[in-house]
Design a protein around this motif. Structure first.
Motif, PDB file in Angstrom:
ATOM      1  N   GLN A 312       0.837  -1.205   0.000  1.00 15.38           N
ATOM      2  CA  GLN A 312       0.000   0.000   0.000  1.00 15.38           C
ATOM      3  C   GLN A 312       0.871   1.254   0.000  1.00 15.38           C
ATOM      4  O   GLN A 312       0.588   2.225  -0.705  1.00 15.38           O
ATOM      5  CB  GLN A 312      -0.910   0.014   1.233  1.00 15.38           C
ATOM      6  N   ARG A 448      -8.257  -1.832  -0.989  1.00  8.57           N
ATOM      7  CA  ARG A 448      -7.253  -1.153  -0.181  1.00  8.57           C
ATOM      8  C   ARG A 448      -7.903  -0.129   0.735  1.00  8.57           C
ATOM      9  O   ARG A 448      -8.873   0.516   0.381  1.00  8.57           O
ATOM     10  CB  ARG A 448      -6.242  -0.429  -1.067  1.00  8.57           C
ATOM     11  N   ARG A 450      -7.096   3.400   2.641  1.00  9.79           N
ATOM     12  CA  ARG A 450      -6.167   4.502   2.784  1.00  9.79           C
ATOM     13  C   ARG A 450      -6.670   5.408   3.896  1.00  9.79           C
ATOM     14  O   ARG A 450      -7.854   5.417   4.209  1.00  9.79           O
ATOM     15  CB  ARG A 450      -6.052   5.285   1.472  1.00  9.79           C
TER      16      ARG A 450
END
Length: 473
Positions: A312, A448, A450
């Protein structure tokens, strides 16, 4: 979608067996057939007109299965994760157990957040630097202003260290010019060490109009073609300049600041420097306290969790670099790195991020920290103001659950820091087990996550999203 079983395995791994009905799988196969039939040539049929049964007869009944599986499993996996409330921290490794007329059954093996045994996290002590300024510190703050107000004046005398000479030069190896050894109208500050050793020293004492041959031997660790080689630089000195410093007085202060006197200007510089250093001391103190919290916890950190975080970080950095119009491969080349080197570096930081995340998550649970709707709305308004965006844009960019998590983390940090004391730091304890190893083959990425800051930055105007955050020195 039906979750057939959820099996907990070692090292925080969970195996989830997921079933998809025959009807749903058949619909996916038919969808793939309709999409791909135009690319398949079958004798006796116009392109794109061959019946599915004919194609399956030629290539096998499972000819469309792989694409149908890829069409179905991501959504089914995501729904299973949500249904079973799994806190996933890695990519799933997907294994097909059965695919056919009775439907699709697959197993997703994934790493979940490990259990943490929280140690002491309140009342910890660490050393904190006491900020004291000296006259030299203030002079150091003045220096950039002095440099900007300094003029370069041409002088008719021999060059001294600290002077700038404007030169034309060309280097010769065995009597022949070598690549990269020529320059015209180049300004060189003598004593700066910006040229090869021995070059600047031989120009001390030169005057405008002088032409000199400089004998130079390149260092052994220099560029391979010239390492250790003796060369001659033919140099012509066009001009010698010296620095003319401004008078450091009230007039200087008026020219470079909004203050009328030098004393006022110095007081302002001292106040700002004190503020910066106190902030640095606070950050160092809090970092030392947090390190103790992480050292005090007991947890076995799974390797895939660190791999996931590292990837990431690499992806985030690549996206931010490319947003500035620089291809990431070019950026790596500019920094003298390749992807393996960059990822290895990211993995070191990823381990610390993971340790911190686990520690703070455990504090949130121990303290029963929750975020109210009023706190959530206040944070959305703060972000909208900070990034000069509409409130609806911020809410679209940053899901409520993510914002609440970030706020909970801040509250957990405050619990730790508010109870901490300034004092002698205890002996360092053994840290949580480090993770090793690389990503296994055949793994797929989940969605993902964030941080709220990054999500809002991506939607904000370009100037609000710098390549990297700046910290004050």
């Amino acid at each position: 979608m039906n979750v057939k079983s959820v099996e907990k395995q070692e090292k925080s791994t969970v195996a989830v067996v997921i079933e998809i009905s025959g009807e749903e799988f058949e619909a996916a196969v038919q969808k793939v057939y309709l999409k791909q039939r135009g690319k398949i040539t079958v004798p006796g049929f116009r392109k794109g007109k061959a019946p599915r049964k004919i194609i399956e007869g030629m290539y096998g009944s499972g000819v469309f299965y792989e694409d149908a599986i890829n069409e179905l499993y991501p959504k089914a996996y995501a729904e299973a994760v949500e249904q079973e409330n799994l806190d996933i921290v890695s990519w799933p490794n997907v294994e097909v157990l059965e695919a056919g007329k009775d439907g699709l059954t697959f197993k997703a093996t994934v790493t979940v957040r490990p259990e943490v045994k929280l140690g002491e996290y309140k009342g910890l002590t660490a050393e904190k630097e006491e900020v004291k300024l000296t006259d030299e510190d203030i002079e150091g703050e003045l220096k950039p202003y002095i440099n900007r107000a300094t003029r370069m004046v041409t002088v008719e005398r021999e060059a001294q260290n600290g002077d700038t000479v404007v030169i034309d030069f060309e280097g010769f190896l065995d009597g022949k010019p070598f690549e990269g050894g020529k320059g015209e109208g180049h300004s060189l500050e003598l004593g700066s060490g910006s040229f090869v050793p021995g070059f600047e020293e031989q120009l001390v004492g030169a005057k405008a109009g002088d032409e000199k041959d400089l004998d130079i031997t390149f260092p052994e660790d220099y560029h391979a073609d010239l390492a250790g080689k003796a060369v001659v630089f033919k140099v012509k000195v066009n001009e010698v300049k010296e620095k003319q410093l401004p008078a450091i007085d009230d007039e200087f202060a008026k020219d470079v600041s909004e203050f009328d006197t030098l004393e006022e200007f110095k007081k302002d510089l001292a106040a700002k420097l004190t503020e910066r250093r106190e902030a640095q001391a606070k950050r160092a103190f809090e970092s030392a306290i947090m390190e103790q919290v992480m050292d005090n916890m007991e947890v076995e950190i799974p390797d895939p969790m660190v791999d996931f975080e590292a990837d990431q970080m690499v992806e985030d950095m690549a996206r931010r670099i490319q947003a500035q119009g620089i291809p990431f491969e070019q950026y790596l080349a500019m920094t003298g790195m390749n992807m393996d080197m960059f990822r290895a570096q990211a993995k070191l930081s990823a381990m610390e991020r993971v340790r911190r995340d686990l520690a703070l998550g455990a504090v949130i649970a121990a303290e029963g920290i929750e975020i109210s709707d009023e706190e959530l709305e206040a944070e959305y308004n703060r972000l909208a103001e900070e990034y000069k965006m509409e409130l609806d844009q911020v809410k679209a960019a940053a899901p409520a659950d993510d914002v609440k998590k970030d706020l909970a983390v801040k509250k957990a940090e405050q619990v730790i820091y508010d109870s901490a004391k300034v004092g002698k730091a205890p002996a360092k304890k053994k840290a949580a087990k480090k993770a090793e190893g690389e990503t296994a083959e055949g793994e797929e990425k989940p969605k993902r996550r964030r941080t709220t800051k990054k999500k809002v930055e991506e939607e904000a105007p370009a100037e609000e999203a710098p390549v990297q955050e700046q910290t004050e020195e």
